[in-house]
Design a protein around this motif. Structure first.
Motif, PDB file in Angstrom:
ATOM      1  N   SER A 496      -2.742  -3.341   0.728  1.00 53.39           N
ATOM      2  CA  SER A 496      -1.323  -3.131   0.410  1.00 53.39           C
ATOM      3  C   SER A 496      -1.033  -3.174  -1.087  1.00 53.39           C
ATOM      4  N   ASN A 497      -1.931  -3.807  -1.872  1.00 58.20           N
ATOM      5  CA  ASN A 497      -1.681  -3.878  -3.320  1.00 58.20           C
ATOM      6  C   ASN A 497      -2.602  -2.947  -4.111  1.00 58.20           C
ATOM      7  N   GLY A 502       0.677   1.945  -5.314  1.00 60.48           N
ATOM      8  CA  GLY A 502       1.678   1.792  -6.381  1.00 60.48           C
ATOM      9  C   GLY A 502       1.986   3.118  -7.049  1.00 60.48           C
ATOM     10  N   ASP A 503       0.948   3.935  -7.187  1.00 68.07           N
ATOM     11  CA  ASP A 503       1.121   5.254  -7.795  1.00 68.07           C
ATOM     12  C   ASP A 503       2.021   6.141  -6.932  1.00 68.07           C
ATOM     13  N   SER A 504       1.820   6.102  -5.612  1.00 67.75           N
ATOM     14  CA  SER A 504       2.674   6.895  -4.714  1.00 67.75           C
ATOM     15  C   SER A 504       4.126   6.426  -4.780  1.00 67.75           C
ATOM     16  N   TYR A 525      10.503   2.552  -7.746  1.00 69.72           N
ATOM     17  CA  TYR A 525       9.874   2.207  -9.016  1.00 69.72           C
ATOM     18  C   TYR A 525       9.512   0.720  -9.059  1.00 69.72           C
ATOM     19  N   GLU A 526      10.413  -0.126  -8.556  1.00 70.94           N
ATOM     20  CA  GLU A 526      10.155  -1.573  -8.600  1.00 70.94           C
ATOM     21  C   GLU A 526       9.023  -1.961  -7.655  1.00 70.94           C
ATOM     22  N   LYS A 527       8.908  -1.273  -6.499  1.00 66.00           N
ATOM     23  CA  LYS A 527       7.762  -1.508  -5.606  1.00 66.00           C
ATOM     24  C   LYS A 527       6.456  -1.149  -6.320  1.00 66.00           C
ATOM     25  N   GLY A 528       6.465  -0.008  -6.992  1.00 60.74           N
ATOM     26  CA  GLY A 528       5.273   0.407  -7.725  1.00 60.74           C
ATOM     27  C   GLY A 528       4.932  -0.555  -8.848  1.00 60.74           C
ATOM     28  N   ASP A 542      -0.749   2.356 -16.975  1.00 56.55           N
ATOM     29  CA  ASP A 542       0.092   2.617 -15.805  1.00 56.55           C
ATOM     30  C   ASP A 542       1.263   1.645 -15.713  1.00 56.55           C
ATOM     31  N   LEU A 543       1.085   0.425 -16.222  1.00 61.92           N
ATOM     32  CA  LEU A 543       2.212  -0.511 -16.289  1.00 61.92           C
ATOM     33  C   LEU A 543       3.279   0.023 -17.239  1.00 61.92           C
TER      34      LEU A 543
END
Length: 767
Positions: A496-497, A502-504, A525-528, A542-543
């Protein structure tokens, strides 16, 4: 005014109007096939005349693209539209004296032939004009001279890139980068017989008006496998000019169609190299020559690059005979736009990076002592010196690079790592095309891959790329569907992490952002961001992308302090982890510029946008949509500073790029129409303003959800024009509609919505 935000994504590894007489796209397509374009100007041309048609047939044996004119002014208008071809003109003696003074100075015009009824008289006045190559009385002699001119033109048109000494790796010429990686990816693709058949079909349609080339196409279809690829390349058929023109223009559509031939030709040269140089000792250096002309601009750049690298981005034909090569460098005597060059190339056949071979025994012509190099041969530039006093003819010494050239090795490794470190085959080609802004062609490739893929787990990266492409094309619902399919597959297969999940989330957030659904966008965006904070180092690029994108949503919601904080976090990470001129810096500068613009600090806004523009000019093709975004935002700042002419110029540059690179109903085109309309309104040209805003509204109605804030902006802008024109009832109607949509899509305290309400109240007092 409408602005262009820059969203960030992670790359995963796995024209102007022509004269009315030209009513189809066929002439434009022909301009893609051959560098030389022929114009025949004569007031006696009659399309229904057998004599005229026979003449055109003879000319088409030399040049595919022939444009006939009987009117001089119409001819000049057409010449002014040509940007990527060299023009050869055949002009009747009766029109020549009038037309030549008007066209001789045009850089597009390479050569002029006079078709004369009075040779003695025409030879007298023709002496004054160096581009006139002769006065002729019959078409046979013109065709003979035209053949030499076309060959010279193709020789001069080869694409060359320069890399100056000590050039930073993030400041490379885009054409150098993209031809290098394109070549590498094409050589990993397994081309099949169907690709050859598709190419034949394409050529039949393209050359349908040229009987001579149609015969060559049928010959190619019948005999392709009976001759070596080198034989086909060196024969006088359309393949040579078509491939050179495509590589010169980076016309990816034709390059991909010809991919099978590029692959075959490269491997043929490679086989011949192995036969000729197997076991050679490293001290057996030899010299080959190439004569051609360069534009004055390219010559100046080359002199500045002395000691650096020069890349021939096409396949490269050279000769062991110096005198033969010199024949191709005489032109500056008659064309002041050019500089004659004799390249003297020192070749060591050991440890080479690009194969080459002597092709005299296998080429179509056995008379030339020809050495043919594969695509993207790189040399180091040595001495550059004039060959004669007071002459525009120069000798340029080049040394073929090899595997031991540290600069080239560093350069190549950087390009591979920067663009796509692990991708190969059709998938890698699709990624490269997205990078180059060629979304339509990338879509064709990924849809083909999706059709061929049977394993569901392998479809996730393809759905991801299709979602990215559809987002770039402005088809947001389709983009959302593709990204959701990719996310579903990834959630089934990965923890899940995992960063890919996160990219999707990040990509889905970007689509909702473009659709104007800011709460949904912020949620994704916040989930990613949460996944990336858990799974990536604190300075990972990516961050920075996640902070960049949440900053964009806060900006759209009018929360400028939070937006600025997010973008400053993104910039801080990029400063730790990326080279100073990395394209992601352009995104940061662009978005910080937007915030400064909205809080009224225009000098800081302009400075940020100009920094972003410089980076994009260094790293992207000249028609990339991100360049248009920079021009768009610079135009907005100039507008707010009161410099309306500079604002209009910037917006027109943005519009021109978007018109070339985006579908006709793309929201970014609407943005350009919107902003041009705003400038015309402030300049008091209300009819032009109204026309631009109506075009923007029409596109937005087609491409955006019915409650999108940009639709509200269009209604507000049209209302404003009617307000200024004194048509208050129409203004009221459009202002009212803008408020209705704004109330559905924006926070109640959003500055735009507050302004639209004021507009509505003010217009009521005028009714």
């Amino acid at each position: 005014m409408a602005t262009s935000k820059s969203n960030d994504t992670k790359q995963i590894s796995s024209t102007l109007g022509l004269p009315t007489r030209i009513t189809t796209d066929r002439h434009m397509n022909m301009q893609r096939m051959q560098n030389m374009l022929l114009i025949w100007l004569d007031n006696n041309i009659n399309d229904s005349s057998d004599h005229c048609n026979d003449t055109i047939k003879q000319l088409k044996r030399v040049v595919n693209n022939i444009n006939t004119f009987t009117d001089g002014e119409e001819c000049i208008e057409f010449i002014q539209t040509i940007t990527n071809n060299k023009i050869c003109m055949i002009v009747s003696g009766s029109l020549g004296q009038h037309i030549v003074p008007h066209v001789h100075g045009m850089s597009q015009v390479n050569t002029i032939f006079i078709f004369s009824n009075n040779q003695k008289w025409d030879q007298q006045w023709a002496k004054e004009w160096p581009k006139i190559k002769g006065v002729f009385t019959n078409i046979t002699s013109i065709c003979k001279a035209l053949k030499q001119t076309a060959h010279q033109c193709e020789q001069n048109a080869i694409s060359i890139s320069f890399v100056a000494p000590n050039t930073k790796l993030d400041q490379l010429n885009p054409s150098f980068m993209y031809t290098q990686i394109l070549k590498e990816i094409l050589l990993t693709i397994n081309f099949e017989d169907k690709h050859f058949k598709e190419f034949i079909t394409y050529c039949r349609e393209a050359f349908v008006e040229n009987e001579y080339d149609l015969q060559n196409i049928e010959k190619l279809k019948r005999d392709y496998h009976n001759q070596r690829p080198i034989w086909w390349y060196t024969s006088q058929c359309f393949l040579y000019s078509m491939l050179n023109q495509a590589l010169r223009l980076m016309d990816v559509d034709i390059i991909i169609r010809m991919g099978f031939f590029i692959d075959d030709l490269h491997r043929d040269i490679q086989r011949l190299y192995s036969e000729q140089f197997d076991g050679e000792q490293s001290d057996k250096t030899f010299t080959v020559y190439r004569g051609q002309c360069l534009s004055k601009e390219d010559f100046t750049e080359m002199t500045k690059t002395k000691g650096g690298l020069l890349s021939f981005n096409n396949f490269l034909s050279t000769s062991k005979d110096r005198d033969v090569s010199l024949l191709f460098a005489p032109e500056p005597a008659t064309n002041s736009d050019l500089v004659g060059i004799l390249f003297v190339m020192s070749i060591n056949p050991i440890h080479l990076t690009t194969p080459f071979a002597s092709v005299t025994d296998v080429s179509h012509f056995h008379t030339e002592d020809e050495v043919l190099f594969s695509m993207h041969t790189v040399f180091r530039i040595g001495d550059i010196k004039p060959m004669h006093e007071n002459s525009h003819l120069y000798q340029v010494n080049l040394i073929l690079t090899n595997d031991n050239d540290q600069d080239l090795r560093t350069l190549t490794d950087h390009i591979r790592q920067e663009i796509f470190p692990d991708s190969k085959g059709w998938y890698g080609l699709g990624q490269l095309l997205i990078k180059m802004g060629q979304s339509n062609k990338a879509q064709e490739i990924y849809e083909g891959l999706l059709h061929q893929t049977t394993n569901e787990s392998d479809k996730a990266p393809i759905y991801y790329q299709l979602g990215w492409i559809k987002h770039n094309q402005g088809e947001y619902q389709v983009a959302l569907s593709s990204h959701e399919k990719a996310l579903t597959i990834r959630q089934q297969l990965l923890p899940s992490n995992h960063p890919d999940i996160g990219d999707s989330y990040n990509r889905i957030g970007a689509v909702y952002d473009s659709m104007g659904d800011y709460p949904q966008s912020l949620s994704y965006y916040e989930k990613g961001l949460t996944i990336r904070q858990q799974s990536l180092p604190s300075n990972h690029p990516d961050l920075a992308s996640s902070y960049n994108n949440t900053g964009n949503v806060y900006y759209s919601m009018g929360d400028y302090p939070k937006a600025l904080l997010s973008h400053e976090k993104a910039l801080a990470i990029r400063q730790l982890s990326l080279p100073s001129n990395h394209p992601d810096f352009a995104s940061s500068y662009n978005n910080i510029g937007l915030i400064y613009e909205n809080i009224g600090d225009y000098p800081k806004a302009l400075s940020s946008h100009e920094k972003g523009l410089v980076i994009r000019q260094q790293s992207l093709p000249s028609n990339h949509p991100d360049l248009a975004n920079s021009y768009n935002n610079i135009g907005n700042v100039y507008y707010n500073m009161g410099d309306y002419l500079k604002s209009l110029s910037s917006h027109e540059k943005a519009f021109e790029i978007r018109q070339q690179s985006l579908p006709s109903n793309h929201p970014s085109l609407a943005m350009s129409y919107n902003n041009i309309g705003v400038v015309y309104e402030i300049m008091g040209d209300y009819p032009k303003a109204l026309l631009s805003h109506e075009k923007a509204l029409a596109i937005r109605q087609q491409s955006l959800p019915s409650n999108h804030p940009n639709l509200a902006m269009s209604y507000k802008n049209i209302g404003s024009v009617y307000d200024n024109m004194g048509n208050y009832s129409k203004a009221h109607s459009f202002y009212e509609r803008s408020v209705e949509i704004g109330q559905q899509s924006l926070p109640t305290n959003h500055p735009n919505l507050e302004q639209w309400r004021k507009n509505l109240e003010n217009i009521k007092s005028k009714l």
